[in-house]
Design an enzyme around this catalytic site. Structure first.
Site, PDB file in Angstrom:
ATOM      1  CB  ALA A 183      -0.939  -0.011   1.207  1.00  0.00           C
ATOM      2  CB  ALA A 184       3.232   2.712   2.439  1.00  0.00           C
ATOM      3  NE  ARG A 203      -2.773  11.981 -10.104  1.00  0.00           N
ATOM      4  CZ  ARG A 203      -3.806  12.464  -9.406  1.00  0.00           C
ATOM      5  NH1 ARG A 203      -4.203  11.853  -8.301  1.00  0.00           N
ATOM      6  NH2 ARG A 203      -4.443  13.550  -9.792  1.00  0.00           N
ATOM      7  CD  GLU A 250       6.377  -7.142  -1.600  1.00  0.00           C
ATOM      8  OE1 GLU A 250       6.282  -5.975  -1.171  1.00  0.00           O
ATOM      9  OE2 GLU A 250       6.343  -8.156  -0.860  1.00  0.00           O
ATOM     10  CB  CYS A 292      -7.687  -5.362   6.189  1.00  0.00           C
ATOM     11  SG  CYS A 292      -6.476  -4.085   5.896  1.00  0.00           S
ATOM     12  CG  ASP A 342       1.479  -1.508   8.195  1.00  0.00           C
ATOM     13  OD1 ASP A 342       0.770  -0.486   8.171  1.00  0.00           O
ATOM     14  OD2 ASP A 342       1.027  -2.655   7.997  1.00  0.00           O
ATOM     15  CG  ASN A 368      -3.734   2.964   0.594  1.00  0.00           C
ATOM     16  OD1 ASN A 368      -3.444   2.910  -0.591  1.00  0.00           O
ATOM     17  ND2 ASN A 368      -4.108   1.899   1.282  1.00  0.00           N
ATOM     18  CD1 TRP A 411     -33.262  14.052  22.123  1.00  0.00           C
ATOM     19  CD2 TRP A 411     -31.382  15.162  21.717  1.00  0.00           C
ATOM     20  NE1 TRP A 411     -33.461  15.346  22.517  1.00  0.00           N
ATOM     21  CE2 TRP A 411     -32.320  16.055  22.281  1.00  0.00           C
ATOM     22  CE3 TRP A 411     -30.115  15.650  21.372  1.00  0.00           C
ATOM     23  CZ2 TRP A 411     -32.031  17.409  22.519  1.00  0.00           C
ATOM     24  CZ3 TRP A 411     -29.828  16.999  21.604  1.00  0.00           C
ATOM     25  CH2 TRP A 411     -30.781  17.847  22.170  1.00  0.00           C
TER      26      TRP A 411
END
Lengths: 457, 457
Positions: B12-13, B23, B36, B46, B289, B311, B440
């Site tokens: 992810a990171a 980009r 990796e 997850c 992480d 992310n 409420w």
């Protein structure tokens, strides 16, 4: 001798004010009397569509507290079926008519809480001589409608006039009861509280559940046969109907206040300050569907009749009357509803509101899902954001989607309340787990897209 | 000639950083290579419990983007099964081992993103010679566990060691597969990320679904028969097991960073500044992480391994590397999960965190419901708030309840993020309609109760 507090209107706002004042001042210090022209106190008008649909089975489930409870447990006297007909600010007294007994009551006050609520808009084409046309504002309205639906000849074709919250909720209710339903709306979309692009998603979902959505149609009259409704007449011809439900919105009940010289604001509601005091009228407070509120984003006074505001405003008035300190800092227009399974949430300004308030802004529509894409039950969700240009401050948000879409508006409402920019929002630490959100929450995806839109301008 | 960006860790990171940098800078300006050590890129760890449970059917559903997509669509080269073994900051190069081919690769960099993730805590009683004991950190872990569960002799009794998110989610997954499950937790409650009073609600719900919850139990070893797991040994005796799942948390993978002289913070993660730069190491960034984050409420560094932060941090690093400006302003510890049908949400500080950070505070537990009481499907919801004394500032919130409970934490998380007081929160304009909330909202009820608690001190 105890002071006397008189409450005009025994529903959410009035009884919240009474209860909060009582918490802080006991009977020896403050006598509390509420006049209510209807039969009931503190009931959920918002629940009426679900009672009509049969989802809620008993009328009494909608009543939070009855007059006996108020009297016995709180020492608050409620006189139902008593309509206040005049307020005399100089003499500090009100005049009330006993709608059942026929007599008149005169009662002095030290403190007055004006909580008369709102009444449905009556179009000029309504007719008293046609049976089968209903509003859905009071429990009596709901009971009359249900009685009609269950009487012979059984109505089969329903027309709902007006596509606001009450209209779409009633359309759903009538479909659930097995009726053929046409929703007739003068504007180009139902659910005008969201922008047209989002409203179109609502219209599509309504049509998919079998509700006929007729937009851009102006109702001009009613047709009857033997005194019973037979059609709604529109500028595009008649729409057959065995029952008609009106959902044309409500107007604040201000006649009494106007007659007494209390100030009415530009939105049509009674004016108050932040503590819910009526300016220029010492000892007079107002709360609920009859008052106007500050819109925190536009800075303009607005009339937003909604139980959640009525309860808060009543509570604020009651705390202050009780000697405490509380303020009602305004609204941002948050609302949620469901149309069959489709969920809708909105907060802040629509495009037209933002233009009217003079903002420059960008809008983005972000497509996402309610859950991780791979998690069963993952369904589409559309989030629309309006962000001020060039500041990036969030001005409004709308969500249309399925399971667990509507209440996601709350996170956006709290962001809006706090004046966050969409750039700040991209960093928000929102809950993530596959059953509840993609790893980028739909709210964050929309915020990122708004940041890009601002940069592109 | 193009500069070169090397990413260590293709999840992810790391891949968010790579995508965002791409980009803003094209291939002629920036070459991007990611190493990796596993087989996969950008997958949802997850989601593994839901894959094991069978709710998610295919492993590949958990993979967001594969190496081919990164190469073909983004021009990002990913070398899977390549483990970086050393970083030389002076020479500005990394050394990587090809885990399949066996060779070594040396690659120079101008920009380095350290995104090595975290690894499961290995207790000192694990044994390599006992089959049937599994972590659930990687897709390979998940595949191995599923294979074991589907092989003969079919495991019937499962022991999950550790009652954190992974532990309770795995307990649920194994119950759904039809196993008899015991959750063994050293602390007095499962789900230690909430306070004990809320954790007890989780334990009750787990027991109600047939999960054995054994708290206050210390695991000391494993028993085997013919090389297969047969029991978990605890200080209160053996617990029979045909399969054991470890959910003892994770630790940041910092060995490589330490060896290279990168700074490690007090929480054990790599230190970064707000732009995700590693202090004292020009051109070196870290995210995910493996890093520590600022806790915005306590002001202390914390290690919160979670895909949503990874992310965001990766995105921030990538924007900055690409020449833009973005910051990661920290976390507030928001998390949600479900245990069978029970939903849990939390944000901010627990009581023990607040004490440790030196706050004085009040706590309140407010009972409410997810919907209007009269609306079908209305179920109990418990909201706990911690508010600083005497300021009233929200410090933390926890929710335990049923349908649509967990994600309500988001509204509280945004309030906490903005430093709201519970008094301010009572006025929040949250969505109200009978299918979604009482008039409420549970969040507002809890805020009111906290205001009362502050006044009573």
């Amino acid at each position: 001798m105890a002071e006397r507090m008189i409450v005009i209107g025994g529903d959410a706002a009035g009884m919240s004010a009474a209860s909060q004042a009582r918490r802080r001042r006991d009977r020896s210090d403050l006598e509390i009397v509420a006049f209510e022209r209807g039969h009931f106190t503190s009931y959920s008008a918002c629940g009426i569509p679900y009672w009509v649909s049969g989802v809620v089975q008993e009328r009494d489930e909608l009543i939070a507290r009855d007059p006996k409870t108020f009297r016995d447990e709180f020492g608050i006297e409620v006189r139902t079926r008593h309509e206040v007909t005049a307020i005399d600010l100089d003499r500090r007294e009100v005049l009330a008519r006993d709608l059942d007994g026929g007599g008149e009551v005169r009662a002095g006050f030290d403190t007055l809480v004006y909580a008369t609520g709102a009444s449905p808009v009556q179009p000029d084409w309504t007719r008293d001589d046609v049976a089968g046309v209903f509003g859905v504002q009071t429990l009596d309205d709901g009971a009359a409608l249900i009685h009609w639906l269950e009487s012979e000849p059984r109505p089969r074709r329903a027309v709902v006039v007006g596509g606001g919250y009450v209209g779409v909720e009633m359309a759903e209710a009538l479909v659930q009861r097995g009726l053929s339903v046409q929703l007739v709306e003068q504007a180009d979309q139902p659910m005008a509280t969201v922008d047209p692009d989002m409203g179109e998603l609502v219209a599509e979902a309504m049509r998919a559940t079998g509700i006929g959505v007729r937009t851009g149609l102006t109702v001009t009259g009613l047709e009857e046969r033997d005194g019973r409704i037979s059609a709604v007449v529109t500028d595009e011809g008649p729409v057959p109907a065995d029952v008609v439900v009106l959902g044309l919105g409500v107007r604040p009940n201000t006649a009494l206040a106007e007659a007494a010289g209390l100030p009415i604001g530009p939105s049509g509601g009674v004016r108050t300050d932040r503590r819910m005091r009526v300016p220029g009228a010492p000892g007079v407070w107002a709360a609920g569907d009859c008052v106007e509120s500050l819109h925190r984003v536009s800075g303009m006074p607005v009339h937003v009749p909604l139980g959640t505001h009525a309860n808060k405003q009543g509570r604020v008035a009651g705390i202050n009357i009780g000697g405490g300190y509380a303020t009602f800092p305004g609204v941002i227009g948050t609302a949620v509803t469901k149309v069959c399974e489709l969920e809708v949430g909105r907060t802040g300004l629509r495009e037209r509101d933002a233009l009217e308030a003079g903002f420059e802004f960008v809008t983005v529509l972000a497509q996402s899902t309610n859950r991780a894409g791979y998690y069963p039950g993952s369904r589409p969700m559309t989030v629309k954001l309006l962000a001020e240009r060039p500041s990036g401050r969030l001005l409004g948000a709308q969500i249309v989607g399925w399971s667990e879409a509507a209440k996601r508006i709350d996170a956006l409402a709290v962001a809006l309340w706090n004046g966050m920019t969409v750039d700040e929002m991209t960093a928000l630490d929102l809950g993530y787990a596959p059953p509840y959100a993609p790893v980028w929450d739909p709210v964050l995806i929309a915020a990122r897209k708004a940041v890009d839109a601002l940069a592109a301008v």
